[in-house]
Motif scaffolding. Structure first.
Motif, PDB file in Angstrom:
ATOM      1  N   ARG A  90       0.640  -1.242  -0.010  1.00 59.90           N
ATOM      2  CA  ARG A  90      -0.055   0.050  -0.006  1.00 59.90           C
ATOM      3  C   ARG A  90       0.885   1.484  -0.040  1.00 59.90           C
ATOM      4  NH1 ARG A  90      -5.322  -0.353   3.689  1.00 59.90           N
ATOM      5  NH2 ARG A  90      -5.400  -2.080   2.452  1.00 59.90           N
ATOM      6  N   ALA A  91       1.796   1.141   0.730  1.00 54.86           N
ATOM      7  CA  ALA A  91       3.001   2.367   0.939  1.00 54.86           C
ATOM      8  C   ALA A  91       3.588   2.534  -0.465  1.00 54.86           C
ATOM      9  CB  ALA A  91       3.982   2.262   1.937  1.00 54.86           C
ATOM     10  N   LEU A  92       3.874   1.424  -1.350  1.00 53.94           N
ATOM     11  CA  LEU A  92       4.707   1.733  -2.396  1.00 53.94           C
ATOM     12  C   LEU A  92       3.912   2.283  -3.466  1.00 53.94           C
ATOM     13  CD1 LEU A  92       6.525  -1.646  -2.138  1.00 53.94           C
ATOM     14  CD2 LEU A  92       7.667   0.684  -2.491  1.00 53.94           C
ATOM     15  N   LYS A  93       2.619   2.148  -3.357  1.00 53.84           N
ATOM     16  CA  LYS A  93       1.555   2.896  -4.625  1.00 53.84           C
ATOM     17  C   LYS A  93       1.381   4.230  -4.233  1.00 53.84           C
ATOM     18  CE  LYS A  93      -1.475  -1.169  -4.669  1.00 53.84           C
ATOM     19  NZ  LYS A  93      -0.875  -1.537  -6.231  1.00 53.84           N
ATOM     20  N   LEU A  94       2.236   4.727  -3.254  1.00 48.42           N
ATOM     21  CA  LEU A  94       2.347   6.258  -2.825  1.00 48.42           C
ATOM     22  C   LEU A  94       3.500   6.925  -3.092  1.00 48.42           C
ATOM     23  CD1 LEU A  94       0.472   6.162   0.578  1.00 48.42           C
ATOM     24  CD2 LEU A  94      -0.634   7.098  -1.658  1.00 48.42           C
ATOM     25  N   VAL A  95       4.493   6.194  -3.425  1.00 54.20           N
ATOM     26  CA  VAL A  95       5.954   6.501  -3.840  1.00 54.20           C
ATOM     27  C   VAL A  95       5.843   7.029  -5.123  1.00 54.20           C
ATOM     28  CG1 VAL A  95       8.464   5.815  -3.828  1.00 54.20           C
ATOM     29  CG2 VAL A  95       6.874   4.857  -2.029  1.00 54.20           C
ATOM     30  N   ALA A  96       6.181   8.354  -5.453  1.00 59.26           N
ATOM     31  CA  ALA A  96       6.576   9.019  -6.512  1.00 59.26           C
ATOM     32  C   ALA A  96       5.756   8.575  -7.562  1.00 59.26           C
ATOM     33  CB  ALA A  96       8.005   8.959  -6.821  1.00 59.26           C
ATOM     34  N   HIS A  97       6.368   8.204  -8.878  1.00 58.60           N
ATOM     35  CA  HIS A  97       5.554   7.906 -10.083  1.00 58.60           C
ATOM     36  C   HIS A  97       6.204   6.228 -10.443  1.00 58.60           C
ATOM     37  CE1 HIS A  97       3.694  11.791 -10.383  1.00 58.60           C
ATOM     38  NE2 HIS A  97       5.090  12.033 -10.123  1.00 58.60           N
ATOM     39  N   PRO A  98       5.423   5.890 -11.240  1.00 63.92           N
ATOM     40  CA  PRO A  98       5.893   4.211 -11.679  1.00 63.92           C
ATOM     41  C   PRO A  98       7.030   4.335 -12.478  1.00 63.92           C
ATOM     42  CG  PRO A  98       3.460   4.734 -12.351  1.00 63.92           C
ATOM     43  CD  PRO A  98       4.097   5.977 -11.864  1.00 63.92           C
ATOM     44  N   VAL A  99       7.946   5.294 -13.205  1.00 55.77           N
ATOM     45  CA  VAL A  99       8.788   5.282 -13.752  1.00 55.77           C
ATOM     46  C   VAL A  99       9.987   5.375 -12.571  1.00 55.77           C
ATOM     47  CG1 VAL A  99       9.230   7.890 -14.095  1.00 55.77           C
ATOM     48  CG2 VAL A  99      10.200   6.255 -15.672  1.00 55.77           C
ATOM     49  N   ILE A 100       9.568   6.356 -11.448  1.00 59.80           N
ATOM     50  CA  ILE A 100      10.559   6.139 -10.630  1.00 59.80           C
ATOM     51  C   ILE A 100      10.897   4.716  -9.638  1.00 59.80           C
ATOM     52  CG2 ILE A 100      11.391   7.307  -8.289  1.00 59.80           C
ATOM     53  CD1 ILE A 100      11.660   9.114 -10.545  1.00 59.80           C
ATOM     54  N   ARG A 101       9.613   4.246  -9.607  1.00 62.58           N
ATOM     55  CA  ARG A 101       9.425   2.903  -8.583  1.00 62.58           C
ATOM     56  C   ARG A 101      10.056   1.819  -9.579  1.00 62.58           C
ATOM     57  NH1 ARG A 101       4.091   4.805  -7.545  1.00 62.58           N
ATOM     58  NH2 ARG A 101       3.174   3.221  -8.809  1.00 62.58           N
ATOM     59  N   GLY A 177      -5.786  -4.294  10.993  1.00 62.29           N
ATOM     60  CA  GLY A 177      -6.243  -3.523  10.078  1.00 62.29           C
ATOM     61  C   GLY A 177      -5.062  -2.466   9.754  1.00 62.29           C
ATOM     62  N   ILE A 178      -5.025  -2.078   8.474  1.00 69.04           N
ATOM     63  CA  ILE A 178      -3.863  -1.118   8.212  1.00 69.04           C
ATOM     64  C   ILE A 178      -4.514   0.047   7.417  1.00 69.04           C
ATOM     65  CG2 ILE A 178      -1.979  -2.648   8.184  1.00 69.04           C
ATOM     66  CD1 ILE A 178      -2.405  -2.587   5.029  1.00 69.04           C
ATOM     67  N   ALA A 179      -3.827   1.220   7.192  1.00 64.27           N
ATOM     68  CA  ALA A 179      -4.005   2.520   6.451  1.00 64.27           C
ATOM     69  C   ALA A 179      -2.920   3.152   6.267  1.00 64.27           C
ATOM     70  CB  ALA A 179      -5.502   2.993   7.094  1.00 64.27           C
ATOM     71  N   PHE A 180      -2.749   3.664   5.115  1.00 62.31           N
ATOM     72  CA  PHE A 180      -1.851   5.005   4.998  1.00 62.31           C
ATOM     73  C   PHE A 180      -2.466   6.236   4.450  1.00 62.31           C
ATOM     74  CE2 PHE A 180       3.022   4.923   4.741  1.00 62.31           C
ATOM     75  CZ  PHE A 180       2.976   6.398   4.637  1.00 62.31           C
ATOM     76  N   GLU A 181      -2.791   7.220   4.919  1.00 63.19           N
ATOM     77  CA  GLU A 181      -3.214   8.407   4.604  1.00 63.19           C
ATOM     78  C   GLU A 181      -2.229   9.490   4.367  1.00 63.19           C
ATOM     79  OE1 GLU A 181      -6.405   8.307   3.630  1.00 63.19           O
ATOM     80  OE2 GLU A 181      -6.871   6.215   4.274  1.00 63.19           O
ATOM     81  N   GLU A 182      -2.365  10.220   3.378  1.00 66.79           N
ATOM     82  CA  GLU A 182      -1.323  11.229   3.236  1.00 66.79           C
ATOM     83  C   GLU A 182      -1.795  12.298   2.336  1.00 66.79           C
ATOM     84  OE1 GLU A 182       2.353   9.584   1.607  1.00 66.79           O
ATOM     85  OE2 GLU A 182       1.807  10.315  -0.558  1.00 66.79           O
ATOM     86  N   VAL A 183      -1.544  13.433   2.252  1.00 64.05           N
ATOM     87  CA  VAL A 183      -1.855  14.772   1.442  1.00 64.05           C
ATOM     88  C   VAL A 183      -0.557  15.346   0.910  1.00 64.05           C
ATOM     89  CG1 VAL A 183      -2.743  17.204   1.388  1.00 64.05           C
ATOM     90  CG2 VAL A 183      -3.846  15.189   2.959  1.00 64.05           C
ATOM     91  N   ALA A 184      -0.647  15.461  -0.201  1.00 63.86           N
ATOM     92  CA  ALA A 184       0.662  16.171  -1.398  1.00 63.86           C
ATOM     93  C   ALA A 184      -0.112  17.063  -2.091  1.00 63.86           C
ATOM     94  CB  ALA A 184       1.058  14.972  -1.951  1.00 63.86           C
ATOM     95  N   ARG A 185       0.904  18.135  -2.493  1.00 63.57           N
ATOM     96  CA  ARG A 185       0.221  19.055  -3.284  1.00 63.57           C
ATOM     97  C   ARG A 185      -0.274  18.548  -4.693  1.00 63.57           C
ATOM     98  NH1 ARG A 185       4.118  22.475  -4.807  1.00 63.57           N
ATOM     99  NH2 ARG A 185       2.868  24.245  -5.139  1.00 63.57           N
ATOM    100  N   ARG A 186       0.716  17.761  -5.091  1.00 63.88           N
ATOM    101  CA  ARG A 186       0.528  16.902  -6.463  1.00 63.88           C
ATOM    102  C   ARG A 186       0.543  15.431  -6.305  1.00 63.88           C
ATOM    103  NH1 ARG A 186       4.451  20.165 -10.135  1.00 63.88           N
ATOM    104  NH2 ARG A 186       5.600  19.280  -8.442  1.00 63.88           N
ATOM    105  N   HIS A 187      -0.131  14.624  -7.127  1.00 65.73           N
ATOM    106  CA  HIS A 187       0.063  13.116  -6.953  1.00 65.73           C
ATOM    107  C   HIS A 187       1.617  12.903  -7.403  1.00 65.73           C
ATOM    108  CE1 HIS A 187      -0.146   8.969  -7.392  1.00 65.73           C
ATOM    109  NE2 HIS A 187       0.399   9.201  -8.987  1.00 65.73           N
ATOM    110  N   GLY A 188       2.294  12.144  -6.548  1.00 65.60           N
ATOM    111  CA  GLY A 188       3.788  11.872  -6.521  1.00 65.60           C
ATOM    112  C   GLY A 188       4.781  12.696  -5.874  1.00 65.60           C
TER     113      GLY A 188
END
Length: 301
Positions: A90-101, A177-188
């Motif tokens: 779940r956390a990895l889906k929030l890391v930057a963009h696919p090209v970075i991952r 149960g798990i959750a990862f919530e964050e707020v960023a100015r733009r996706h990635g």
């Protein structure tokens, strides 16, 4: 921009890599998604660059009942696709963009120790560890627990001449149960603030990002599992000790306040300290609610 001049090393095995680091020092290149920009912007100027991408045996992803071990060359995308740990995935889906991952590494992100990054929070909330190796006439390995690994902003416990060879993420307990919530100015983008939560029938643990010099971990021994969908208008759930909040919403708000009190955010051009502190409270309440719902659903409650 171009990086400053350096001597390039490309060892083929772990002893050779460690000998090079012991003798020459320098920076380690694995995924390079943080290091290369720092070199190009002249924020780092090592005399030696040790590329470990040809070192065999460092790209493993091993899942056991106890948890998941991720090697130093395992890419974000590979670990994400493997789906070996729900919270890590779940956390990895929030890391930057696919090209970075596709190129960045999990262990490299941990060593980079950015306090706004997701993966340090996952390791911290799970109570994981990192294996660090050095050369002393032979390969010597030490295990560094998460609470000691993140020393400060952009600073880990990996010392000169050492190499982080793997990270261990403990398995979730039964009924978690798990959750990862964050707020960023733009996706990635890096998050302005984020909260990673693990809720069990015995309590909860959260790790916050973007609000301290390293992941801020808070243990909550209150019952957030009982009636997780209950609103704030009363109910029969067990009271929070010493608080008088007898409903699920009240317990979550009390927990979020404890999380807020544990943080010490700083302001910058993106957000003030007050806004980040408010944001982490909102995200903590949301993460605890969603994690409790997920855990209750898994238990059939």
């Amino acid at each position: 921009m171009k990086p400053p001049p350096f001597t390039y090393h490309a060892p083929r095995d772990l002893p050779a890599a460690l000998r090079t680091l012991a003798e020459a020092g320098g920076k380690v290149l694995a995924g390079g998604q943080s290091l290369i920009p720092m070199l190009n912007m002249r924020l780092a100027a090592p005399e030696h660059l040790v590329d470990i991408n040809r070192v065999a045996g460092l790209d493993g992803i091993e899942a056991t009942p106890a948890g998941v071990t991720v090697g130093a060359l395992a890419r974000h995308a590979d670990v994400e696709r493997a789906e070996v740990h729900p919270l890590l995935t779940r956390a990895l889906k929030l890391v930057a963009h696919p090209v970075i991952r596709n190129r960045g590494t999990v262990v490299g992100s941990l060593v980079h120790a950015d306090p706004a990054a997701e993966l340090p929070a996952v390791l911290a909330v799970l109570g994981g560890s990192v294996r660090v190796a050095r050369w002393d006439g032979r390969v010597v390995v030490r295990e560094v627990p998460a609470e000691e690994f993140f020393v400060g902003p952009m600073e880990s416990a990996v010392g000169p001449g050492e190499l982080a060879v793997s990270a261990f993420f403990p398995a979730l307990g039964e009924g978690a149960g798990i959750a990862f919530e964050e707020v960023a100015r733009r996706h990635g983008d890096y998050a302005l603030a984020g909260v990673c939560a693990v809720v069990t029938p015995d309590g909860a643990r959260v790790a916050c990002i973007g609000v301290g010099a390293r992941p801020v971990v808070v243990d909550l021994d209150m019952d957030l599992y009982q009636n997780p969908d209950e609103g704030s208008g009363g109910g029969s759930a067990r009271a929070l000790d010493g608080d008088g909040a007898s409903d699920a919403g009240g317990r979550r708000r009390a927990a979020a306040a404890l999380v807020q009190d544990a943080t010490a955010p700083e302001g910058d051009i993106h957000a003030s300290a007050a806004y980040r502190r408010h944001l982490v409270g909102v995200l903590a309440e949301r993460a605890l609610r969603n994690a409790a719902r997920e855990g209750a659903a898994a238990r059939g409650a």
